[in-house]
Design a protein around this motif. Structure first.
Motif, mmCIF file in Angstrom:
data_model
loop_
_atom_site.group_PDB
_atom_site.id
_atom_site.type_symbol
_atom_site.label_atom_id
_atom_site.label_comp_id
_atom_site.label_asym_id
_atom_site.label_seq_id
_atom_site.Cartn_x
_atom_site.Cartn_y
_atom_site.Cartn_z
ATOM 1 N N UNK A 1 0.801 -1.217 0.000
ATOM 2 C CA UNK A 1 0.000 0.000 0.000
ATOM 3 C C UNK A 1 0.832 1.266 0.000
ATOM 4 N N UNK A 2 2.089 1.165 0.474
ATOM 5 C CA UNK A 2 2.973 2.331 0.458
ATOM 6 C C UNK A 2 3.151 2.832 -0.975
ATOM 7 N N UNK A 3 3.347 1.883 -1.900
ATOM 8 C CA UNK A 3 3.541 2.263 -3.305
ATOM 9 C C UNK A 3 2.257 2.828 -3.893
ATOM 10 N N UNK A 4 1.112 2.320 -3.453
ATOM 11 C CA UNK A 4 -0.172 2.808 -3.964
ATOM 12 C C UNK A 4 -0.389 4.260 -3.554
ATOM 13 N N UNK A 5 -0.203 4.554 -2.265
ATOM 14 C CA UNK A 5 -0.464 5.923 -1.809
ATOM 15 C C UNK A 5 0.622 6.882 -2.297
ATOM 16 N N UNK A 6 1.872 6.393 -2.463
ATOM 17 C CA UNK A 6 2.920 7.246 -3.030
ATOM 18 C C UNK A 6 2.562 7.643 -4.455
ATOM 19 N N UNK A 7 2.011 6.684 -5.218
ATOM 20 C CA UNK A 7 1.560 6.984 -6.575
ATOM 21 C C UNK A 7 0.393 7.966 -6.545
ATOM 22 N N UNK A 8 -0.539 7.747 -5.597
ATOM 23 C CA UNK A 8 -1.695 8.642 -5.483
ATOM 24 C C UNK A 8 -1.252 10.067 -5.157
ATOM 25 N N UNK A 9 -0.230 10.226 -4.291
ATOM 26 C CA UNK A 9 0.285 11.559 -3.969
ATOM 27 C C UNK A 9 0.708 12.303 -5.229
ATOM 28 N N UNK A 10 1.447 11.609 -6.092
ATOM 29 C CA UNK A 10 1.941 12.260 -7.309
ATOM 30 C C UNK A 10 0.801 12.518 -8.296
ATOM 31 N N UNK A 11 -0.130 11.582 -8.395
ATOM 32 C CA UNK A 11 -1.222 11.742 -9.352
ATOM 33 C C UNK A 11 -2.149 12.895 -8.975
ATOM 34 N N UNK A 12 -2.334 13.163 -7.689
ATOM 35 C CA UNK A 12 -3.152 14.304 -7.287
ATOM 36 C C UNK A 12 -2.544 15.602 -7.804
ATOM 37 N N UNK A 13 -1.226 15.717 -7.714
ATOM 38 C CA UNK A 13 -0.555 16.921 -8.212
ATOM 39 C C UNK A 13 -0.679 17.009 -9.726
ATOM 40 N N UNK A 14 -0.329 15.925 -10.405
ATOM 41 C CA UNK A 14 -0.312 15.945 -11.867
ATOM 42 C C UNK A 14 -1.724 16.115 -12.445
ATOM 43 N N UNK A 15 -2.712 15.457 -11.821
ATOM 44 C CA UNK A 15 -4.089 15.607 -12.330
ATOM 45 C C UNK A 15 -4.591 17.022 -12.117
ATOM 46 N N UNK A 16 -4.200 17.650 -10.986
ATOM 47 C CA UNK A 16 -4.593 19.036 -10.748
ATOM 48 C C UNK A 16 -4.022 19.975 -11.790
ATOM 49 N N UNK A 17 -2.773 19.769 -12.165
ATOM 50 C CA UNK A 17 -2.153 20.603 -13.200
ATOM 51 C C UNK A 17 -2.815 20.358 -14.557
ATOM 52 N N UNK A 18 -3.086 19.097 -14.847
ATOM 53 C CA UNK A 18 -3.720 18.778 -16.129
ATOM 54 C C UNK A 18 -5.104 19.424 -16.229
ATOM 55 N N UNK A 19 -5.889 19.355 -15.140
ATOM 56 C CA UNK A 19 -7.208 19.978 -15.133
ATOM 57 C C UNK A 19 -7.109 21.490 -15.297
ATOM 58 N N UNK A 20 -6.074 22.081 -14.697
ATOM 59 C CA UNK A 20 -5.885 23.529 -14.829
ATOM 60 C C UNK A 20 -5.583 23.906 -16.269
ATOM 61 N N UNK A 21 -4.735 23.103 -16.925
ATOM 62 C CA UNK A 21 -4.443 23.364 -18.333
ATOM 63 C C UNK A 21 -5.697 23.222 -19.183
ATOM 64 N N UNK A 22 -6.481 22.183 -18.923
ATOM 65 C CA UNK A 22 -7.709 21.969 -19.675
ATOM 66 C C UNK A 22 -8.690 23.116 -19.448
ATOM 67 N N UNK A 23 -8.748 23.601 -18.223
ATOM 68 C CA UNK A 23 -9.688 24.661 -17.872
ATOM 69 C C UNK A 23 -9.325 25.984 -18.517
ATOM 70 N N UNK A 24 -8.049 26.320 -18.505
ATOM 71 C CA UNK A 24 -7.615 27.640 -18.975
ATOM 72 C C UNK A 24 -7.222 27.663 -20.437
ATOM 73 N N UNK A 25 -6.792 26.537 -20.965
ATOM 74 C CA UNK A 25 -6.330 26.508 -22.338
ATOM 75 C C UNK A 25 -5.007 27.198 -22.543
ATOM 76 N N UNK A 26 -4.261 27.455 -21.448
ATOM 77 C CA UNK A 26 -2.959 28.109 -21.570
ATOM 78 C C UNK A 26 -1.955 27.161 -22.193
ATOM 79 N N UNK A 27 -0.846 27.731 -22.649
ATOM 80 C CA UNK A 27 0.213 26.932 -23.247
ATOM 81 C C UNK A 27 0.755 25.936 -22.227
ATOM 82 N N UNK A 28 1.194 24.769 -22.692
ATOM 83 C CA UNK A 28 1.716 23.752 -21.766
ATOM 84 C C UNK A 28 2.826 24.269 -20.855
ATOM 85 N N UNK A 29 3.665 25.153 -21.374
ATOM 86 C CA UNK A 29 4.773 25.661 -20.557
ATOM 87 C C UNK A 29 4.326 26.483 -19.376
ATOM 88 N N UNK A 30 3.019 26.793 -19.290
ATOM 89 C CA UNK A 30 2.516 27.626 -18.192
ATOM 90 C C UNK A 30 2.132 26.816 -16.966
#
Length: 448
Positions: free
Chosen positions: A90-119
């Protein structure tokens, strides 16, 4: 007595327990971080303000759902940890979940704003990266830490290179929304929360270090007085359990130098010290090779205790080893013109009380019981019967040894107070061939 756990196994068990303890701590920190970020988010970006800007409204909804999901992840891991249901995988599962929360939040922000990927690094959720890395530090596992860093770097790189694209790309007013005061307040909040998590990590590391130092110092102090063979027991069951003691069957070996007082009366003090030290080194070496515990040195007399698997056979081996080694030593001494050395060895198998006695200023491992007295009596009988070694048949039978092949001969049984029937004995005469431990083959003496 059961086999003691291998040191590596003990370390692995302790590391697993430390990892599970870390996850329980992290589950609480996840809930704390989610609630803290939610509070700061409500203060910095009010729902009424978000309604005036569709981008902010969607961002508000994404952030709220993400924080709620993160809180639930913390709650779930805390419940599993508290009930003892959390497993190492389970350590590996929650460690993966920690990273995915960050990455999914950034991806949703890009989708929401339509800004360039570098932003992507302009979004406040990018500042969750230090928090995730701080969580990985608390785990104390370099492999999980490396995995977390690798996933974060790979995910951020993919988002920065190939993120969302739309007709709003490069819209300055959208970018300005994420460079205004409310997002900066969120960034400061994330830095503060990351700092709190890192302080918690530092305190945990310091606490573990101090506990290790105290345990090592305590063990070192205790093993100054206790036999080294008890160090594993001390770490496994603790001093209190050793002080309570236990009753068990053990092998007992008494060894004593013949005519010690007369030999040392004419020796200079430094010669006496050298002689006794040499003798004790030989006894200690034989005890160590056969995993015996030296109960105590009493002048030239020594009591050695044998516990655990094969204890009876190891006791016999030690007695034969000592006889052969002392004979070699005696031969070397006579060749130098010094007085020869002869010892008497008595061995028995029986039940004793064994444990650690004394107070904080002086602890001592001791064994008590009739079996100890019998072993001492057998040693004294070697003088009367002109034997080098006398062993009870109880010991030989428990060792499943062939007495004759080891050089033993039958002796007259003796009456023992409190015992039904006479005690059958076997002995090794002083002129019998020397035999090595663990074998019935005679060995030739060699100078040492």
């Amino acid at each position: 007595m059961t086999d003691q756990t291998e040191p590596v196994g003990e370390v692995d068990a302790l590391m697993r327990q430390a990892a599970l303890d870390a996850e329980r701590l992290l589950s609480g920190l996840r809930m704390f971080v989610a609630l803290g970020l939610g509070l700061f988010f409500l203060v910095a970006v009010k729902p009424a303000d978000a309604l005036q800007e569709p981008v902010l409204l969607r961002q508000w909804a994404f952030a709220g759902s993400t924080m709620m999901g993160y809180f639930l992840l913390g709650l779930l891991t805390w419940i599993l940890s508290a009930r003892g249901l959390f497993r190492m995988w389970g350590v590996w599962v929650v460690a993966t979940a920690d990273t995915l929360f960050v990455l999914s939040g950034l991806w949703l922000s890009l989708m929401n704003t339509g800004l360039e990927p570098g932003a992507i690094f302009v979004f406040p959720s990018a500042w969750l990266v230090p928090l995730v890395l701080a969580f990985a530090v608390i785990r104390g596992d370099p492999w999980v830490m490396a995995f977390t860093v690798a996933v974060l770097c790979l995910g951020l790189a993919l988002l920065a290179i190939g993120g969302a694209e739309s007709g709003q790309q490069g819209r300055r007013e959208t970018l300005d929304l994420f460079l205004s005061l409310p997002p900066n307040v969120m960034r400061l909040a994330m830095i503060a929360l990351a700092g709190i998590v890192l302080v918690t990590a530092a305190r945990r590391v310091r606490r573990l270090l101090l506990r290790s130092i105290r345990d090592a110092r305590s063990r070192a102090n205790l093993t100054r007085y206790l036999p080294a063979q008890l160090a594993d027991d001390l770490g496994e069951v603790g001093l209190a359990a050793l002080q309570r003691g236990s009753r068990q069957e053990v092998g007992l070996l008494f060894v004593d130098i013949r005519g010690f007082t007369g030999m040392t009366q004419e020796m200079p003090p430094e010669k006496v010290s050298e002689f006794v030290s040499d003798y004790r080194r030989r006894v200690s070496a034989a005890a160590e090779k056969t995993r015996g515990i030296i109960d105590k040195f009493m002048g030239d007399a020594v009591l050695i205790v044998f516990e655990g698997d094969g204890a009876a056979r190891r006791c016999l081996d030690c007695g034969l080893m000592l006889r052969a080694d002392i004979a070699d030593w005696s031969k070397a001494r006579t060749m130098r013109g010094d007085a020869p050395v002869r010892v008497g060895i008595g061995m028995h198998w029986g039940e004793v009380f064994r444990g650690v006695v004394g107070d904080a200023n002086r602890l001592e491992y001791s064994v008590f019981g009739d079996a100890v007295n019998i072993a001492a009596r057998l040693e004294s009988l070697t003088r009367e019967m002109e034997m080098d070694v006398i062993a009870s048949r109880d010991l030989i039978a428990t060792a499943k040894a062939e007495a004759g092949s080891l050089g033993f001969i039958d002796l007259e049984p003796i009456e023992v107070r409190g015992r039904t029937g006479a005690l059958a004995l076997s002995g090794v005469a002083k002129d019998a061939p020397l035999r090595s431990a663990g074998t019935a083959a005679p060995v030739s003496g060699s100078s040492s």
